[in-house]
Design a protein around this motif. Structure first.
Motif, PDB file in Angstrom:
ATOM      1  N   TYR A 137     -76.583  48.328  75.711  1.00 47.53           N
ATOM      2  CA  TYR A 137     -77.201  48.661  76.994  1.00 47.53           C
ATOM      3  C   TYR A 137     -76.363  48.174  78.178  1.00 47.53           C
ATOM      4  O   TYR A 137     -76.291  48.835  79.212  1.00 47.53           O
ATOM      5  N   GLY A 138     -75.692  47.023  78.010  1.00 48.75           N
ATOM      6  CA  GLY A 138     -75.056  46.385  79.163  1.00 48.75           C
ATOM      7  C   GLY A 138     -73.582  46.702  79.366  1.00 48.75           C
ATOM      8  O   GLY A 138     -73.035  46.372  80.421  1.00 48.75           O
ATOM      9  N   ALA A 140     -79.191  53.793  82.575  1.00 51.97           N
ATOM     10  CA  ALA A 140     -80.279  54.372  83.373  1.00 51.97           C
ATOM     11  C   ALA A 140     -81.608  54.404  82.625  1.00 51.97           C
ATOM     12  O   ALA A 140     -82.625  54.786  83.182  1.00 51.97           O
ATOM     13  N   ILE A 141     -81.604  54.006  81.358  1.00 52.75           N
ATOM     14  CA  ILE A 141     -82.802  54.137  80.537  1.00 52.75           C
ATOM     15  C   ILE A 141     -83.615  52.846  80.567  1.00 52.75           C
ATOM     16  O   ILE A 141     -83.076  51.767  80.757  1.00 52.75           O
ATOM     17  N   SER A 142     -84.905  52.981  80.345  1.00 51.32           N
ATOM     18  CA  SER A 142     -85.748  51.784  80.335  1.00 51.32           C
ATOM     19  C   SER A 142     -85.429  50.930  79.114  1.00 51.32           C
ATOM     20  O   SER A 142     -85.221  51.450  78.012  1.00 51.32           O
ATOM     21  N   ILE A 185     -79.386  41.418  70.070  1.00 55.24           N
ATOM     22  CA  ILE A 185     -78.198  41.214  70.912  1.00 55.24           C
ATOM     23  C   ILE A 185     -77.291  42.440  70.847  1.00 55.24           C
ATOM     24  O   ILE A 185     -76.794  42.914  71.875  1.00 55.24           O
ATOM     25  N   LEU A 186     -77.126  42.987  69.652  1.00 55.55           N
ATOM     26  CA  LEU A 186     -76.332  44.208  69.503  1.00 55.55           C
ATOM     27  C   LEU A 186     -76.821  45.305  70.455  1.00 55.55           C
ATOM     28  O   LEU A 186     -76.036  45.944  71.156  1.00 55.55           O
ATOM     29  N   VAL A 187     -78.130  45.485  70.483  1.00 51.37           N
ATOM     30  CA  VAL A 187     -78.701  46.528  71.326  1.00 51.37           C
ATOM     31  C   VAL A 187     -78.513  46.201  72.805  1.00 51.37           C
ATOM     32  O   VAL A 187     -78.189  47.071  73.617  1.00 51.37           O
ATOM     33  N   ASN A 188     -78.669  44.938  73.144  1.00 56.09           N
ATOM     34  CA  ASN A 188     -78.477  44.548  74.544  1.00 56.09           C
ATOM     35  C   ASN A 188     -77.030  44.751  74.976  1.00 56.09           C
ATOM     36  O   ASN A 188     -76.769  45.140  76.121  1.00 56.09           O
ATOM     37  N   VAL A 189     -76.102  44.519  74.054  1.00 51.51           N
ATOM     38  CA  VAL A 189     -74.690  44.761  74.363  1.00 51.51           C
ATOM     39  C   VAL A 189     -74.483  46.246  74.628  1.00 51.51           C
ATOM     40  O   VAL A 189     -73.863  46.635  75.619  1.00 51.51           O
ATOM     41  N   ALA A 214     -72.045  55.388  72.500  1.00 50.03           N
ATOM     42  CA  ALA A 214     -73.002  55.561  73.594  1.00 50.03           C
ATOM     43  C   ALA A 214     -73.964  56.711  73.308  1.00 50.03           C
ATOM     44  O   ALA A 214     -75.163  56.601  73.549  1.00 50.03           O
ATOM     45  N   ILE A 215     -73.444  57.805  72.774  1.00 56.16           N
ATOM     46  CA  ILE A 215     -74.235  59.030  72.738  1.00 56.16           C
ATOM     47  C   ILE A 215     -75.072  59.159  71.466  1.00 56.16           C
ATOM     48  O   ILE A 215     -76.114  59.806  71.464  1.00 56.16           O
ATOM     49  N   PHE A 216     -74.654  58.512  70.381  1.00 62.87           N
ATOM     50  CA  PHE A 216     -75.337  58.726  69.107  1.00 62.87           C
ATOM     51  C   PHE A 216     -76.834  58.379  69.130  1.00 62.87           C
ATOM     52  O   PHE A 216     -77.651  59.166  68.652  1.00 62.87           O
TER      53      PHE A 216
END
Lengths: 276, 291
Positions: B165-166, B110-112, B159-163, A22-24
């Protein structure tokens, strides 16, 4: 006993993995924003910088009018959050306390309004606001964000009101308060954590909104922070420390708000959508 | 009588606003999809029936866009759910600093989405990206991977990034409902000698099923309607490999300026979501869905 320690070690390791994961990215963006330009594209990749530089931030505020975007975003996000929270307070109170025929259809209606994608209605909204002569004005975003916020905030507000026991109000009525007095003197003070959660939640949403803002704002003195970032990206040849500085500035307000209000936001969110 | 008036006026501001901002534009958006309104045709706007839809469906890449959308939604929801569930289970028992820990692991939410997309496009950069560097250092790969410019990897990357985020959203919702499972159920199972996974599948999951059902529905809808991350990373490229329906619609507005065609895309999306929601609720209604 042995089994238990083994399990808790696994648990700690997994908790650490989630934490690092999460933080990296946040660490990396902050680091990038502070790297001098020559370190950005150097090998081997550096996980720390010995000469942090504010070049990225300086460039950001010189090159594009980022302080203006920031101010615009503050104006839009704060006003829209306040409007929607006040509206949600009124309707959430009634949906929690009132008994009437249309209560459940209304709650369903609020949920369904959440399902409509913003970008389907973006163009019709644009035509509407064109007729009202509100294009390229921050007011248009304030109105639109208030509308989107009001629906979800009402659901959250209802959840919070449901947690305040009715007996407290009834006691006040017996003591000679009228309904409006009991709302203002008894219930609302108890709602302060709830209302600040709703306010912060809407603020975060409004601050992050991109596509409607891109559509509605067309001169750079009106840009909000996400639109500013969007326009920087569209310009070729931007250095990554400048862009990273922009991203950090864009994240900062929501992270601060979230840090302070997360406990309330989380309980409000789960209250709002789990039970009616 | 006075009371009904009170109720009416308390609800009025919110409903006028929602009607004005959401419902009226929705209706005109649907009507717009049957017209020919574009940047190149402002004046003579006419009713053209299903022409926009015919044009959309005859696009040779349309099948591809639908397939991308399915991959995007299914994989994102699946991994967000599994990882969010694991995180919630790990956080269920109180530990020192749990509140602070929660603040750190939940913040991505909480991030855009756009800023997240941009940040990750830098992390995943083929030449200077830190992810490649880490993978090489631990000996996982020998040379840099072009996560975003290689069409066969781009969808995996977004998809990795969306995971990422979610996960927090699922974790938050599941964590909250885990707190409501009565301890007595676990105590009874323990007396019967049930192990960790038996308890998980026979007590925990059945007990929190309504929350899971709700959250999956909400997330599916939101993820389908969520072009922000893809926009920050690839804008649908390379070669259309990350173009999903919502991205296609945004591109139709911003690059083609064909507003009626864009509205038609929107109508397709809403119709799919509507059918999905009805089917989903039917299939799960036996599972005590609670809104």
């Amino acid at each position: 006993m042995k089994k238990k320690t083994f399990k808790s070690i696994i648990r700690i390791i997994l908790l650490i993995i989630f934490f690092v994961f999460a933080i990296f990215p946040l660490y990396w963006i902050i680091l990038t924003s502070l790297k001098p330009t020559h370190e950005l594209y150097s090998f081997p990749i550096r996980y720390w910088t010995n000469n942090p530089s504010l070049y990225g931030y300086k460039k950001l505020f010189e090159f594009v009018n980022f302080q203006r975007y920031f101010l615009n975003s503050i104006i839009v996000s704060l006003s829209a959050s306040f409007v929607s929270t006040i509206f949600a307070m009124l309707s959430g109170y009634i949906l929690s306390r009132g008994e009437f025929k249309w209560k459940y259809p209304i709650i369903l209606f609020l949920f369904f309004s959440q399902m409509i994608p913003t970008y389907l209605i973006m163009v019709p909204q644009y035509t509407m606001f064109l007729k009202l002569n509100l294009i390229n004005k921050l007011a248009s975003l304030i109105i639109i964000y208030s509308g989107f916020g009001a629906a979800f905030s009402t659901i959250m507000a209802k959840g919070f009101f449901d947690r305040i026991p009715r007996s407290i109000e009834e006691a006040a009525l017996i003591d000679g308060c009228n309904e409006v007095q009991s709302l203002f003197k008894i219930t609302l003070p108890l709602m302060v954590p709830g209302l600040s959660a709703i306010l912060s939640f809407s603020f975060v949403n409004n601050w992050n909104e991109l596509f409607t803002a891109v559509m509605f704002l067309n001169t750079s003195d009106k840009y909000t922070v996400p639109v500013g970032l969007y326009s920087i990206v569209s310009k070729a040849g931007v250095q990554w420390n400048v862009l990273a500085a922009g991203i950090v500035i864009a994240l900062l307000p929501t992270i601060i708000v979230f840090a302070f209000a997360q406990k309330y936001i989380i309980s409000g969110l789960t209250q709002g959508s789990l039970k009616d | 009588m006075k009371k009904r008036k009170f109720i009416f006026f308390m609800l009025l501001p919110t409903f006028l606003l929602i009607l004005f901002i959401i419902f009226y534009p929705t209706i005109s958006g649907v009507l717009l999809s049957f017209k020919n309104y574009s940047l190149f045709n402002f004046k003579n706007i006419e009713w053209i029936g299903f022409d926009n839809f015919k044009e959309i469906f005859s696009d040779p890449f349309y099948g591809n866009i639908i397939w991308n959308t399915v991959k995007w939604v299914v994989f994102s929801v699946f991994f967000q759910l599994i990882l969010g569930f694991i995180l919630a289970l790990l956080m269920k028992e109180p530990f020192k600093g749990r509140g602070i820990y929660a603040g750190f692991v939940f913040y991505p939410w909480a991030i855009s989405g756009f800023a997240i997309g941009l940040s990750w496009s830098w992390l995943l950069n083929g030449q200077f990206g830190v992810i490649n560097d880490i993978l090489m250092k631990i000996g996982f790969i020998n040379e840099g991977i072009n996560f975003l410019s290689d069409p066969s990897l781009a969808m995996f990357s977004v998809i990795l990034v969306n995971v990422w985020y979610g996960i927090p959203f699922f974790a938050i919702m599941i964590l909250a409902s885990l707190q409501t499972v009565p301890d007595s159920l676990y105590d009874a199972a323990e007396i019967d000698g049930a192990g960790y996974f038996t308890k998980l599948f026979h007590i925990t999951i059945p007990y929190i099923k309504p929350t899971l059902i709700n959250t999956i529905l909400l997330r599916t809808i939101w993820i389908m309607n969520f072009p922000d991350i893809i926009y920050g990373m690839t804008r649908g490229g390379p070669a259309g490999s990350t173009e999903i329906l919502s991205v296609k619609m945004i591109n139709t507005v911003f690059y083609e300026s064909d507003y009626s065609k864009a509205a038609a895309h929107g109508v397709v999306i809403v119709s799919i979501l509507f059918i999905y929601t009805i089917m989903y609720l039917r299939l799960t209604s036996k599972q005590e869905f609670s809104l």
